[in-house]
Design a protein around this motif. Sequence first.
Motif, PDB file in Angstrom:
ATOM      1  N   LEU A 135      -1.832  -6.356   1.444  1.00 17.90           N
ATOM      2  CA  LEU A 135      -1.037  -4.685  -0.027  1.00 17.90           C
ATOM      3  C   LEU A 135      -1.110  -5.358  -0.305  1.00 17.90           C
ATOM      4  N   SER A 136      -0.730  -4.617  -1.874  1.00 19.91           N
ATOM      5  CA  SER A 136       0.108  -4.560  -3.017  1.00 19.91           C
ATOM      6  C   SER A 136       1.781  -4.656  -3.125  1.00 19.91           C
ATOM      7  N   ARG A 137       2.249  -4.620  -3.613  1.00 18.45           N
ATOM      8  CA  ARG A 137       3.730  -4.263  -3.745  1.00 18.45           C
ATOM      9  C   ARG A 137       3.902  -2.834  -3.638  1.00 18.45           C
ATOM     10  N   HIS A 138       3.127  -2.050  -4.413  1.00 16.46           N
ATOM     11  CA  HIS A 138       3.353  -0.727  -3.934  1.00 16.46           C
ATOM     12  C   HIS A 138       3.114   0.018  -3.126  1.00 16.46           C
ATOM     13  N   ALA A 139       1.805  -0.820  -2.753  1.00 17.19           N
ATOM     14  CA  ALA A 139       1.166  -0.164  -1.166  1.00 17.19           C
ATOM     15  C   ALA A 139       2.312  -0.909  -0.362  1.00 17.19           C
ATOM     16  N   GLN A 140       2.919  -1.752   0.285  1.00 18.36           N
ATOM     17  CA  GLN A 140       4.336  -2.379   0.669  1.00 18.36           C
ATOM     18  C   GLN A 140       5.077  -1.774   0.547  1.00 18.36           C
ATOM     19  N   ALA A 141       5.934  -0.955  -1.017  1.00 16.63           N
ATOM     20  CA  ALA A 141       6.875  -0.130  -0.821  1.00 16.63           C
ATOM     21  C   ALA A 141       6.923   1.103  -0.432  1.00 16.63           C
ATOM     22  N   LEU A 142       5.429   1.601  -0.209  1.00 21.24           N
ATOM     23  CA  LEU A 142       4.975   3.167  -0.081  1.00 21.24           C
ATOM     24  C   LEU A 142       5.044   3.054   1.392  1.00 21.24           C
ATOM     25  N   LEU A 143       4.746   1.596   2.197  1.00 20.25           N
ATOM     26  CA  LEU A 143       4.910   1.730   3.913  1.00 20.25           C
ATOM     27  C   LEU A 143       6.638   0.967   4.187  1.00 20.25           C
ATOM     28  N   CYS A 144       7.015   0.452   3.443  1.00 14.29           N
ATOM     29  CA  CYS A 144       8.740   1.199   3.792  1.00 14.29           C
ATOM     30  C   CYS A 144       9.786   1.885   3.662  1.00 14.29           C
ATOM     31  N   ILE A 145       9.128   2.964   2.829  1.00 16.06           N
ATOM     32  CA  ILE A 145       9.522   4.611   1.931  1.00 16.06           C
ATOM     33  C   ILE A 145       8.700   5.308   3.551  1.00 16.06           C
ATOM     34  N   ALA A 146       8.102   5.681   3.841  1.00 14.15           N
ATOM     35  CA  ALA A 146       7.039   6.093   4.899  1.00 14.15           C
ATOM     36  C   ALA A 146       7.880   5.571   6.244  1.00 14.15           C
ATOM     37  N   ARG A 147       8.631   4.514   6.610  1.00  9.24           N
ATOM     38  CA  ARG A 147       8.804   4.066   7.696  1.00  9.24           C
ATOM     39  C   ARG A 147      10.313   4.600   7.499  1.00  9.24           C
ATOM     40  N   ASP A 148      11.568   4.832   6.749  1.00 12.61           N
ATOM     41  CA  ASP A 148      12.374   5.229   6.030  1.00 12.61           C
ATOM     42  C   ASP A 148      12.452   6.197   5.483  1.00 12.61           C
ATOM     43  N   PRO A 149      12.179   7.290   5.479  1.00 12.99           N
ATOM     44  CA  PRO A 149      12.493   8.247   3.871  1.00 12.99           C
ATOM     45  C   PRO A 149      14.193   7.668   2.814  1.00 12.99           C
ATOM     46  N   ASP A 150      14.909   7.733   3.762  1.00 11.35           N
ATOM     47  CA  ASP A 150      16.106   7.266   3.366  1.00 11.35           C
ATOM     48  C   ASP A 150      16.522   5.813   3.220  1.00 11.35           C
ATOM     49  N   VAL A 151      15.083   5.292   2.706  1.00  7.12           N
ATOM     50  CA  VAL A 151      15.760   3.603   2.614  1.00  7.12           C
ATOM     51  C   VAL A 151      15.752   3.455   1.083  1.00  7.12           C
ATOM     52  N   ARG A 152      17.289   2.506   1.251  1.00  4.25           N
ATOM     53  CA  ARG A 152      17.715   2.114   0.216  1.00  4.25           C
ATOM     54  C   ARG A 152      16.815   0.832  -0.973  1.00  4.25           C
ATOM     55  N   ARG A 180      17.665  -2.008  -2.434  1.00  4.19           N
ATOM     56  CA  ARG A 180      18.207  -2.786  -2.233  1.00  4.19           C
ATOM     57  C   ARG A 180      17.002  -3.436  -1.147  1.00  4.19           C
ATOM     58  N   ASP A 181      16.710  -2.593   0.362  1.00  5.66           N
ATOM     59  CA  ASP A 181      16.700  -2.694   1.244  1.00  5.66           C
ATOM     60  C   ASP A 181      14.818  -3.059   1.462  1.00  5.66           C
ATOM     61  N   ILE A 182      14.495  -1.903   0.263  1.00  6.04           N
ATOM     62  CA  ILE A 182      13.108  -2.541  -0.188  1.00  6.04           C
ATOM     63  C   ILE A 182      12.407  -3.451  -0.375  1.00  6.04           C
ATOM     64  N   ALA A 183      13.670  -4.062  -1.304  1.00  8.68           N
ATOM     65  CA  ALA A 183      13.559  -5.476  -1.747  1.00  8.68           C
ATOM     66  C   ALA A 183      13.492  -6.653  -1.353  1.00  8.68           C
ATOM     67  N   ALA A 184      14.348  -6.264   0.073  1.00  6.35           N
ATOM     68  CA  ALA A 184      14.584  -7.139   0.898  1.00  6.35           C
ATOM     69  C   ALA A 184      13.597  -7.272   1.355  1.00  6.35           C
ATOM     70  N   GLN A 185      13.072  -6.392   2.227  1.00  4.28           N
ATOM     71  CA  GLN A 185      11.974  -6.438   2.580  1.00  4.28           C
ATOM     72  C   GLN A 185      10.646  -6.882   2.299  1.00  4.28           C
ATOM     73  N   LEU A 186      10.119  -6.670   0.451  1.00  2.00           N
ATOM     74  CA  LEU A 186       9.100  -7.329  -0.187  1.00  2.00           C
ATOM     75  C   LEU A 186       9.744  -8.777  -0.586  1.00  2.00           C
ATOM     76  N   GLY A 187      10.983  -9.245  -1.285  1.00  4.47           N
ATOM     77  CA  GLY A 187      11.290 -10.128  -1.189  1.00  4.47           C
ATOM     78  C   GLY A 187      11.071 -10.273  -2.927  1.00  4.47           C
ATOM     79  N   GLN A 238      13.102  -1.212  -7.996  1.00  4.44           N
ATOM     80  CA  GLN A 238      13.459   0.220  -8.694  1.00  4.44           C
ATOM     81  C   GLN A 238      11.815   0.791  -9.533  1.00  4.44           C
ATOM     82  N   HIS A 239      11.743  -0.666 -11.062  1.00  2.00           N
ATOM     83  CA  HIS A 239      10.508  -0.113 -11.156  1.00  2.00           C
ATOM     84  C   HIS A 239       9.212   0.466  -9.801  1.00  2.00           C
TER      85      HIS A 239
END
Length: 75
Positions: A12-29, A31-38, A45-46
């Motif tokens: 999965l691309s970074r975009h797809a991984q970020a989308l999965l983070c959002i799908a799991r938690d629509p209120d995700v911060r 910084r939490d997306i960043a931590a999960q993706l490394g 943010q980008h």
Amino acid sequence: MADDDTPHWTFLSRHAQALLCIARDPDVRLRDIAAQLGITPRAAQHLVNELRDAGAVACERRGRRNHYLIVGDHP
């Protein structure tokens, strides 16, 4: 092979991984997306801004936090 020697890759691309983070938690911060993706919070943010600009994600401000909504009919 030790854990440190294990290659780290994904289909999965970074975009797809970020989308999965959002799908799991629509209120995700970011910084939490960043931590999960490394990645850095700025890079997260980008990614989210690109997803929003492409129409894949809608963002709504709720108090001091963002709430994300995945646009279901986006290709």
